[in-house]
Design a protein around this motif. Structure first.
Motif, PDB file in Angstrom:
ATOM      1  N   GLY A  16       0.835  -1.199   0.000  1.00 45.51           N
ATOM      2  CA  GLY A  16       0.000   0.000   0.000  1.00 45.51           C
ATOM      3  C   GLY A  16       0.863   1.239   0.000  1.00 45.51           C
ATOM      4  N   LEU A  17       0.242   2.382   0.174  1.00 42.53           N
ATOM      5  CA  LEU A  17       0.978   3.642   0.202  1.00 42.53           C
ATOM      6  C   LEU A  17       1.596   3.864   1.577  1.00 42.53           C
ATOM      7  CD1 LEU A  17      -1.527   5.950  -1.738  1.00 42.53           C
ATOM      8  CD2 LEU A  17       0.174   4.335  -2.629  1.00 42.53           C
ATOM      9  N   ARG A  18       2.478   4.840   1.663  1.00 41.84           N
ATOM     10  CA  ARG A  18       3.098   5.172   2.945  1.00 41.84           C
ATOM     11  C   ARG A  18       2.033   5.595   3.958  1.00 41.84           C
ATOM     12  NH1 ARG A  18       7.216   9.680   1.135  1.00 41.84           N
ATOM     13  NH2 ARG A  18       5.487   9.999  -0.320  1.00 41.84           N
ATOM     14  N   GLY A  67       6.281   1.803   1.362  1.00 39.54           N
ATOM     15  CA  GLY A  67       5.169   2.386   0.626  1.00 39.54           C
ATOM     16  C   GLY A  67       5.445   2.451  -0.866  1.00 39.54           C
ATOM     17  N   LEU A  68       4.442   2.104  -1.655  1.00 40.72           N
ATOM     18  CA  LEU A  68       4.603   2.087  -3.105  1.00 40.72           C
ATOM     19  C   LEU A  68       4.602   3.488  -3.709  1.00 40.72           C
ATOM     20  CD1 LEU A  68       2.318  -0.974  -3.922  1.00 40.72           C
ATOM     21  CD2 LEU A  68       4.816  -0.877  -4.036  1.00 40.72           C
ATOM     22  N   ASP A  69       4.451   4.514  -2.850  1.00 43.36           N
ATOM     23  CA  ASP A  69       4.516   5.900  -3.318  1.00 43.36           C
ATOM     24  C   ASP A  69       5.742   6.617  -2.770  1.00 43.36           C
ATOM     25  OD1 ASP A  69       3.609   5.802  -0.701  1.00 43.36           O
ATOM     26  OD2 ASP A  69       2.361   7.593  -0.893  1.00 43.36           O
ATOM     27  N   TYR A  94      -3.630  -5.656   0.270  1.00 41.84           N
ATOM     28  CA  TYR A  94      -3.427  -4.240  -0.058  1.00 41.84           C
ATOM     29  C   TYR A  94      -4.200  -3.386   0.938  1.00 41.84           C
ATOM     30  CZ  TYR A  94      -2.399  -0.129  -2.819  1.00 41.84           C
ATOM     31  OH  TYR A  94      -1.908   1.088  -3.228  1.00 41.84           O
ATOM     32  N   ILE A  95      -3.508  -2.423   1.519  1.00 41.39           N
ATOM     33  CA  ILE A  95      -4.068  -1.640   2.617  1.00 41.39           C
ATOM     34  C   ILE A  95      -4.246  -0.188   2.189  1.00 41.39           C
ATOM     35  CG2 ILE A  95      -3.659  -0.848   4.980  1.00 41.39           C
ATOM     36  CD1 ILE A  95      -1.898  -3.558   5.099  1.00 41.39           C
ATOM     37  N   PRO A 119      -3.500 -13.392  -6.411  1.00 42.22           N
ATOM     38  CA  PRO A 119      -4.655 -13.158  -5.542  1.00 42.22           C
ATOM     39  C   PRO A 119      -4.432 -11.948  -4.636  1.00 42.22           C
ATOM     40  CG  PRO A 119      -4.118 -15.489  -5.606  1.00 42.22           C
ATOM     41  CD  PRO A 119      -3.007 -14.783  -6.324  1.00 42.22           C
ATOM     42  N   CYS A 120      -5.447 -11.113  -4.519  1.00 37.06           N
ATOM     43  CA  CYS A 120      -5.316  -9.879  -3.740  1.00 37.06           C
ATOM     44  C   CYS A 120      -6.608  -9.611  -2.984  1.00 37.06           C
ATOM     45  CB  CYS A 120      -4.990  -8.702  -4.669  1.00 37.06           C
ATOM     46  SG  CYS A 120      -4.857  -7.099  -3.831  1.00 37.06           S
ATOM     47  N   ILE A 121      -6.472  -9.206  -1.730  1.00 33.61           N
ATOM     48  CA  ILE A 121      -7.599  -8.760  -0.922  1.00 33.61           C
ATOM     49  C   ILE A 121      -7.262  -7.386  -0.354  1.00 33.61           C
ATOM     50  CG2 ILE A 121      -8.430 -11.064  -0.343  1.00 33.61           C
ATOM     51  CD1 ILE A 121      -6.969 -10.831   2.323  1.00 33.61           C
ATOM     52  N   GLY A 122      -8.272  -6.690   0.166  1.00 30.80           N
ATOM     53  CA  GLY A 122      -8.049  -5.335   0.641  1.00 30.80           C
ATOM     54  C   GLY A 122      -8.418  -5.145   2.102  1.00 30.80           C
TER      55      GLY A 122
END
Length: 410
Positions: A16-18, A67-69, A94-95, A119-122
């Protein structure tokens, strides 16, 4: 549970992001402070891993990521590392910070994840704060199943159940894959591997022994110099002989008629990767020219010896076989190039330290550019003249061998 190899655990990656709360969520699943938590964005810089037994679901490896950002020169490196972790995931959690509102970056990240077929959940995090409008929109837009959660007062058991229920089912594939039945005799030729820690067998050998015993086969383990004597004492020939790749030409003359022969590394190629693809990769060997660059990829990070198989022996054997002045580059552990078009050939280890998912992702990367890939066992058997004997138990590999160009078949 710590004795279970990481390559045998389901890998759950938190992304997820920072400041979305990735570390807090992972700690809640782990039941301890496995990853540092702070209110400052960018606290997690390098991947943090925690091996554990996920209640009712089995052994897993939790991985927290940056973080992906992240930004800046160093931040870009952190993002690149996080993206490599995503490629190894069996499940991505993913958060999103529910209090932050809609973020286009979240939507873009989820689009890429969906395209990867992982596979992905949130988790819509920080449910103890008022949710901003459309904060869950990225999950809805990309059809990601999600729950709301708060690390302050959230239902940890519900969180664990949600993650565990979405883990992919265990693969029914095994190393030997139905090659043996109750009462079959298998001889495993195990020279002392100087690359293995003292007193230990390498992983494929251990797994083959255990799987054979679990199937009620009769297992005999010996060194190559003892094989002929062992066979002479049997009342019937063995069903299968499995040998170390480097001993294959010493073993081949002693294999009785009707007994199948293969190597531990070829079994690994079939189990962790795609054996037919790796046999097909041999087609490039006759085409190698002076100056061609070859990547040798080792998934483990052992200390190299004076006669290291990947860094010394294979380059020497291949150069002697082709009579060409070849260039070699090396990658280790989780490091693997994002693009491989610059290589004429990739020679991969047996991947005993990688999950099936991680190895298949590497095959996917090579397929995008059409770069041939073989593994140690396939290449060594080819260079030593043991093909196609060592792949005869595998019809898909024989088919690939028969379709090789004439120049590649000796």
């Amino acid at each position: 549970m710590q004795t279970i190899a990481q390559s045998e655990r389901k890998v759950i990656v938190f992304a997820g992001l920072r400041n979305a709360g990735k570390s807090s969520v992972m700690n809640a699943v782990a039941g301890q402070e496995a990853s540092i938590v702070s209110p400052f964005a960018g606290t997690t810089t390098d991947p943090v891993r925690k091996a554990m037994e996920l209640a009712s679901y089995g052994p897993v490896l939790l991985t927290d990521t940056a973080g992906l950002d992240d930004e800046g020169a160093v931040g870009n490196l952190r993002v690149s590392t996080a993206q490599r972790m995503l490629l190894q995931a069996d499940l991505i959690v993913y958060i999103i910070d529910g209090s932050a509102g809609y973020q286009e970056t979240d939507s873009a990240n989820l689009k890429l994840i969906k395209q990867s077929n992982t596979p992905c959940i949130g988790i819509l995090n920080k449910a103890d704060l008022p949710f901003a409008p459309k904060s869950a929109a990225p999950f809805i837009e990309h059809q990601i199943s999600y729950i709301s959660y708060s690390s302050i007062n959230g239902d940890k058991n519900g969180l664990v159940h949600f993650i565990g229920a979405n883990l992919p089912a265990e693969s029914s594939e095994t190393l030997l894959g139905g090659m043996l039945h109750r009462g079959d005799i298998v001889i495993m030729v195990v020279p002392i591997d100087l690359g293995a820690p003292k007193g230990r067998l390498i992983k494929p050998q251990v797994y083959a022994i255990r799987e054979s015993l679990d199937g009620d086969a009769i297992v005999i383990v010996c060194k190559d110099k003892e094989l002929r004597s062992v066979i002479s004492r049997l009342n019937e020939p063995p069903k299968l002989i499995i040998t170390d790749s480097q001993a294959v030409m010493r073993v081949l003359p002693d294999v009785p008629k009707g007994t199948q022969l293969t190597t531990f590394s070829i079994l690994s190629a079939r189990f962790k990767g795609d054996l037919a693809v790796m046999v097909d990769g041999l087609k490039v060997i006759p085409e190698l020219e002076d100056g061609d660059t070859i990547l040798i990829a080792e998934a483990c990070t052992h200390h190299e010896g004076a006669d290291d198989i990947g860094r010394v022996k294979i380059p020497r054997w291949l150069a002697n076989f082709t009579k060409k002045d070849l260039k070699f580059e090396f990658s280790r552990g989780n490091d693997f190039p994002d693009t491989v078009s610059q290589y004429k050939l990739i020679i991969h280890c047996g991947a005993c330290m990688l999950t099936q998912k991680a190895m298949h992702n590497r095959l996917r990367i090579t397929a995008l550019t059409g770069t041939p890939l073989v593994n140690y066992g396939v290449l060594i058997s080819y260079l030593q003249g043991a093909m196609p004997s060592v792949i005869e138990p595998f019809p898909e590999a024989i088919l690939a061998w028969n379709e090789l160009p004439e120049a590649a078949v000796y």
